[in-house]
Enzyme design. Structure first.
Site, PDB file in Angstrom:
ATOM      1  CG  HIS A 200      28.524  18.241  50.644  1.00  0.00           C
ATOM      2  ND1 HIS A 200      29.175  18.286  51.700  1.00  0.00           N
ATOM      3  CD2 HIS A 200      27.500  17.392  50.892  1.00  0.00           C
ATOM      4  CE1 HIS A 200      28.622  17.578  52.742  1.00  0.00           C
ATOM      5  NE2 HIS A 200      27.438  16.749  52.169  1.00  0.00           N
ATOM      6  CD  GLU A 334      32.207  40.545  42.872  1.00  0.00           C
ATOM      7  OE1 GLU A 334      33.286  39.862  42.768  1.00  0.00           O
ATOM      8  OE2 GLU A 334      32.137  41.609  42.224  1.00  0.00           O
TER       9      GLU A 334
END
Ligand code: ARG
Length: 501
Positions: A200, A334
């Site tokens: 998480h 990216e």
């Protein structure tokens, strides 16, 4: 001179060489220069099927119909396919040895011309197949017309494209191997380097950086096997299926299949000219690879951000900002993250083109190549960028270790110790450890910061000996189960992966 079976088999080498020429890859020297583009309109009926036509196509018809701008990248495969075909026609006595010889020499000349960038694009000639055939006629005259005996552009494009995609699978494998090698090298350097393992995106348990990098080696290894699996399945030659039904000429499909480096011929002529599974499988494997690359890209982006500071990208793989002088942006990572989405789009697009098409060939299928070529180019860029970044990233060990020690990351070790040493049932150990975490949190320390007395007060079974498991080093060293993060395991996993490579 007759073209013997042995001569024809020599063409296997051509087929093999074809395998490397995926012209247009920005990383290969074979990119066709776009200044060769020279659309020429024509009002006359097409010379290759003009027999039953009174007039030529409209200019717009020509534009929508022509694919030369895209399929020129198949020229090596097209010429190799034609050379194998004509050698077979001669061997079978379907064309004379003299004509076959002239055709073969003409094709070799065309290959040399195209290699030198002398392909002149002409929309009236639609595609690479008609460009080659028309040029052949210029060079050798009417004998060129015999090349298309027992063949159609439908099986021609099928074989060209299969050869190209097969080579693309091999190229993907090579690029994946390079990235895996880079990961293995960095994993080896950092088999002992401690970092936080997350679930998480919350600190969960300490792991080793080597172990984390090896997770990507596993993913990319599966990607390699997907490309290999697809390549093996597409290793059948559709040449000789002709338009859709086969041919009445006594062709030898085993011979052409072998000459072009295929394991054998395809079995059904209708399927041969209408199947594009091979392209879809390539895109599917590309998509899975892109998906993995995007996860690594995301981690590089997060790790390079200042609050993490786990890594520093070198200048060669960073960009600056035009306004903020301090910036060092991970643009390549990216863009890998962005481009990986295009692979799924490519797979979806070709699936939609193929879905619901009746047998056998439909012109829709001409639109397969632009999608596959674009995915191929982007995959090459993404894999090369990732390899470059992985090779040169600086890992900031101190930051990683400090982060690994945060978030009570050794809480599970304390609970496990209570089970192992004090015989406490795990659920109860979990509860006791929760209380220790709460106490440490209240005093602003980590678990090791609690005094022996404080720990004892929470549960009398906790002794000094627990200190042995509360450090992050002890935690990772204890994870020796198969596939676990202990440095010794990581080193064994690296050795095993090297052996597989
Ligand atoms: N340029 C075409 C393609 O890529 C070649 C096949 C054309 N066949 C036809 N029957 N029009 O699909």
């Amino acid at each position: 001179m007759t073209i013997s079976r042995r001569d024809a088999l020599k063409l296997a080498a051509v087929g093999g060489a074809v395998g490397c020429g995926l012209g247009g890859n920005p990383l290969s020297a074979q990119t066709m220069s776009s200044d060769t583009a020279k659309p020429v309109g024509t009002a006359a009926a097409n010379s290759l099927w003009g027999g039953r036509f009174g007039a030529g196509p409209s200019a717009i018809m020509q534009q929508i119909n022509a694919s030369i701008g895209v399929d020129k990248r198949l020229w090596r495969q097209d010429i190799a396919g034609s050379r194998a075909h004509v050698a077979m026609l001669a061997r079978q006595g379907i064309v004379s040895a003299a004509d076959a010889d002239a055709i073969d020499k003409g094709l070799q000349q065309i290959a040399a011309e195209y290699e030198a960038g002398k392909l002149v694009e002409n929309l009236a000639l639609e595609d690479i197949h008609l460009h080659v055939e028309t040029r052949l006629k210029d060079i050798i005259g009417p004998a060129a017309g015999r090349l298309h005996t027992a063949r159609s552009r439908n099986d021609q494009v099928a074989v060209d494209f299969r050869l190209w995609v097969k080579a693309a699978c091999a190229e993907a494998d090579g690029a994946l191997k390079a990235l895996i090698a880079a990961l293995l090298k960095r994993a080896e350097e950092h088999a002992d380097t401690i970092m936080p393992g997350f679930t998480h995106l919350q600190v969960a348990q300490p792991v080793t950086l080597g172990h984390h990098l090896m997770a990507y080696v596993e993913m990319l290894g599966r990607d390699r096997s997907r490309f290999a699996d697809a390549a093996a399945r597409m290793d059948e030659c559709p040449l000789g299926a002709a338009a859709l039904a086969g041919t009445s000429f006594p062709i030898d499909r085993q011979m052409t299949a072998k000459a072009l480096g295929f394991a054998g011929p395809t079995r059904n002529s209708l399927d041969s000219v209408s199947d594009r599974d091979f392209a879809l499988e390539y895109l599917s494997a590309t998509h899975m690879t892109g998906l993995h690359l995007s996860r690594l890209a995301e981690e590089i982006i997060i790790w390079a951000s200042q609050p993490y500071g786990f890594i520093t990208l070198p200048d060669a793989w960073s960009t600056g900002s035009s306004i903020m002088p301090q910036k060092r942006n991970p643009d390549a990572a990216e863009l890998v993250r962005a481009k990986s989405g295009e692979f799924l789009a490519a797979f979806t697009r070709l699936s939609v083109v193929m879905k619901g098409l009746p047998l056998a060939y439909s012109k829709d299928m001409q639109d397969d190549k632009s999608t596959v070529f674009a995915a191929f180019d982007d995959l090459g860029l993404c894999l090369a960028s990732m390899t470059g970044m992985v090779e040169t990233i600086t890992f900031n060990k101190a930051k990683m270790r400090a982060a690994a020690n945060s978030g009570f990351s050794t809480a599970t070790d304390l609970a496990d110790w209570l089970v192992r040493v004090a015989g406490v049932p795990f659920r109860e150990a979990h509860e006791i450890t929760g209380k220790c975490v709460k106490a440490a949190e209240a005093r602003g320390s980590d678990l090791n910061g609690l005094t022996d007395a404080e720990l004892k007060a929470i549960d009398s079974r906790i002794t000094k000996a627990v200190r042995d498991v509360l450090s992050v080093e002890a935690s990772v060293a204890s994870r020796t189960s198969f596939g676990g993060t202990a440095p010794a395991n990581v080193r064994a996993a690296i050795a095993a992966a090297r052996a597989r490579l």
